[in-house]
Write a protein that holds these residues in place. Structure first.
Motif, short mmCIF file in Angstrom:
data_model
loop_
_atom_site.label_atom_id
_atom_site.label_comp_id
_atom_site.label_asym_id
_atom_site.label_seq_id
_atom_site.Cartn_x
_atom_site.Cartn_y
_atom_site.Cartn_z
N VAL A 189 6.15 -10.80 30.39
CA VAL A 189 5.61 -11.48 31.59
C VAL A 189 4.24 -10.90 31.95
O VAL A 189 3.92 -9.76 31.59
N GLY A 190 3.45 -11.70 32.68
CA GLY A 190 2.16 -11.24 33.20
C GLY A 190 1.29 -10.65 32.11
O GLY A 190 1.13 -11.22 31.02
N GLY A 191 0.73 -9.49 32.39
CA GLY A 191 -0.20 -8.87 31.44
C GLY A 191 0.48 -8.04 30.35
O GLY A 191 -0.20 -7.46 29.50
N ILE A 192 1.81 -8.00 30.35
CA ILE A 192 2.49 -7.13 29.37
C ILE A 192 2.24 -7.58 27.92
O ILE A 192 1.97 -6.74 27.06
N PRO A 193 2.27 -8.89 27.62
CA PRO A 193 2.00 -9.28 26.22
C PRO A 193 0.58 -8.93 25.74
O PRO A 193 0.34 -8.92 24.54
N LEU A 194 -0.33 -8.66 26.67
CA LEU A 194 -1.65 -8.18 26.22
C LEU A 194 -1.53 -6.77 25.64
O LEU A 194 -2.33 -6.35 24.81
N GLN A 195 -0.53 -6.05 26.10
CA GLN A 195 -0.39 -4.65 25.70
C GLN A 195 0.55 -4.48 24.52
O GLN A 195 0.43 -3.53 23.76
N ILE A 196 1.51 -5.39 24.40
CA ILE A 196 2.53 -5.23 23.36
C ILE A 196 2.51 -6.43 22.43
O ILE A 196 2.70 -7.57 22.86
N ALA A 197 2.29 -6.17 21.14
CA ALA A 197 2.52 -7.18 20.12
C ALA A 197 3.94 -6.92 19.62
O ALA A 197 4.23 -5.81 19.15
N HIS A 198 4.79 -7.92 19.77
CA HIS A 198 6.22 -7.72 19.52
C HIS A 198 6.48 -7.15 18.13
O HIS A 198 6.00 -7.67 17.13
N ARG A 199 7.22 -6.09 18.08
CA ARG A 199 7.64 -5.39 16.87
C ARG A 199 6.48 -4.71 16.15
O ARG A 199 6.61 -4.29 15.01
N TYR A 200 5.33 -4.67 16.80
CA TYR A 200 4.20 -3.92 16.22
C TYR A 200 3.83 -2.74 17.12
O TYR A 200 3.77 -1.60 16.69
N SER A 201 3.58 -3.06 18.39
CA SER A 201 3.21 -1.98 19.31
C SER A 201 4.21 -1.86 20.44
O SER A 201 3.90 -1.35 21.51
N GLY A 202 5.41 -2.34 20.21
CA GLY A 202 6.46 -2.29 21.24
C GLY A 202 7.38 -3.49 21.06
O GLY A 202 7.27 -4.22 20.06
N ILE A 203 8.25 -3.67 22.03
CA ILE A 203 9.23 -4.77 21.94
C ILE A 203 9.12 -5.60 23.21
O ILE A 203 9.10 -5.07 24.32
N LEU A 204 9.05 -6.93 23.02
CA LEU A 204 9.05 -7.84 24.18
C LEU A 204 10.43 -8.47 24.29
O LEU A 204 10.99 -8.94 23.28
N THR A 205 10.98 -8.47 25.48
CA THR A 205 12.29 -9.09 25.65
C THR A 205 12.25 -10.07 26.83
O THR A 205 11.32 -10.06 27.63
N TYR A 206 13.32 -10.88 26.90
CA TYR A 206 13.38 -11.90 27.95
C TYR A 206 14.64 -11.74 28.81
O TYR A 206 14.72 -12.35 29.87
N THR A 207 15.62 -10.99 28.32
CA THR A 207 16.92 -10.94 29.02
C THR A 207 17.44 -9.51 29.09
O THR A 207 16.96 -8.62 28.38
N ILE A 208 18.47 -9.34 29.91
CA ILE A 208 19.14 -8.03 30.00
C ILE A 208 19.81 -7.72 28.66
O ILE A 208 19.73 -6.60 28.15
#
Ligand code: UDP
Length: 407
Positions: free
Chosen positions: A330-349
């Motif tokens: 959400v918001g600016g977080i995807p600017l900081q994290i490329a999923h599975r490269y520089s972190g993990i992005l999730t959508y749910t608990i």
């Protein structure tokens, strides 16, 4: 040695020299920052670090904080939540009070800069003063503007469009506006107490002080106690993991003087955590930078499970420490994290719980995410880049008529 010289070893001499060149071009101009809290949250975090550095570059810059009563901050929190898409009711009285407090602050402010840099919605209506002063005004938005409630947006838009330029943290927040919009991402200061290197002895002493076991995995979220940071969702994700892995959860944060909801959220979090001695709900004083740094550095995995987020400085802070971060997309977080490269992005608990287990089980992979994350932060989100963007923005205000309007 000047403060700014300490950054040479991190970003190189050339960048620091460029900052001095830009600073020189701004000599003779005064820059006035205005926001609504000196303590707590990302805006205060950034301004407190940036202003002394800008001063060393020769820029005359200062920071004023507007004052308001509880009722004002209740109203501005409603506005804040509505801009994050939450359905709230803003009454006529709320609006009148909001305007009255802005007016009072306008009268109280003793001096005005050549450039007035207003942060976030709380002081947005100070712009009424512009007509008299004939100076330049910037409105800086630090919050998630992707899905604002239409009524509150229309109200703010009337003020925002009187500014010379609006500044947003992420492309997704751009709105249809009659004024120029600029993208400037926030940043962290690698040399602040929050982010500088720490010795292991100090880190261990912080864990000991809070009763946290350094031998067991530590899952951490650092955030103000705010519904939009979803601390209760974090506890639910932790409980799913706890069935399989003996781990600990640290929820650490304080409040901000302009956020009246914090105490209620903290109470809810304490209730949700009750009975589990492996959950550490730490209500920290506002100057706990070294403690937060130590908690981040001793974590196995860091979460930022926000429901909405302006930028999420805590993500940058964790990545800078080479920590694997699991955060909401959400918001600016995807600017900081490329999923599975520089972190993990999730959508749910459930997704958050799944990835916590994965990263605890795969420490090498987790480490790689952190290393990549730090490089990304170094390239994009350090305070020197942020200062450069701001100085260029200030300089551009003199040539606004040359800017092509796209709206
Ligand atoms: N922070 C802090 N103490 C706390 C909670 C947060 O110093 O108790 C800091 C955190 O380390 C980060 C900033 O406040 O630097 C929060 O910024 P972010 O963009 O993550 O969220 P915001 O609070 O502005 O919504």
């Amino acid at each position: 040695m000047r403060l700014i010289d300490h950054y040479r070893s991190i970003v190189g001499d050339q960048i620091v020299e460029e900052l001095f060149l830009l600073g020189k071009r701004l000599q003779g101009k005064t820059i006035q920052n205005i926001n609504s809290t000196a303590l707590g949250g990302g805006v205060a975090e950034i301004l407190s670090r940036m202003i002394p550095l800008m001063a060393e570059l020769g820029v005359e810059v200062w920071w004023d904080v507007i004052h308001g009563d509880n009722e004002f901050f209740e109203v501005t929190k409603k506005i804040h939540n509505a801009l994050h898409g939450v359905d709230i009711g803003l009454s006529h009285d709320d609006l009148q009070h909001f305007l009255a407090v802005n007016k009072k602050n306008t009268q109280k402010l003793q001096r005005w800069g050549d450039i007035v840099f207003v942060h976030d919605p709380q002081p947005v209506a100070l712009i009424k003063k512009k007509k008299k002063l004939q100076n330049k005004w910037l409105w800086r938005c630090h919050i998630d503007f992707s899905r604002p409630r239409p009524g509150v947006w229309r109200l703010l838009q009337k003020f925002i469009e009187k500014y010379d330029t609006a500044v947003f943290s992420a492309p997704a927040f751009a709105r249809k506006l009659k004024i120029r919009q600029v993208l400037v991402s926030p940043s962290i200061d690698p040399l602040s107490d929050k982010n500088k290197e720490l010795g292991q002895v100090f880190i261990d002493s912080v864990l000991k002080r809070f009763g946290i076991d350094k031998e067991k995995p530590i899952i951490t979220q650092i955030s103000r106690f705010d519904y939009l940071k979803d601390p209760v969702g974090v506890i639910r994700a932790y409980r799913m993991v706890k069935k399989y892995i003996d781990c600990q959860l640290v929820l650490a944060g304080g409040g901000a003087t302009d956020d009246p909801e914090g105490a209620g959220v903290l109470e809810e979090v304490k209730n949700a955590a009750e009975g589990d001695k492996d959950i550490f709900v730490l209500h920290l004083p506002p100057d706990s930078h070294l403690e937060i740094n130590a908690l981040q550095r001793s974590s196995t995995v860091i979460l930022q499970k926000s429901l909405r987020e302006g930028f999420g400085l805590t993500v940058c802070e964790a990545l800078w420490k080479e920590k694997p971060v699991i955060a909401s997309a959400v918001g600016g977080i995807p600017l900081q994290i490329a999923h599975r490269y520089s972190g993990i992005l999730t959508y749910t608990i459930e997704g958050t719980a799944y990835w916590i287990k994965q990263l605890i089980h795969e420490p090498d992979y987790a480490k790689r995410l952190g290393v990549n994350g730090k490089q990304h932060v170094k390239n994009n989100f350090l305070i020197t880049r942020h200062i450069q963007d701001y100085l260029l923005l200030f300089l551009s205000l003199d040539n606004l008529s040359d800017v092509v309007q796209l709206s």
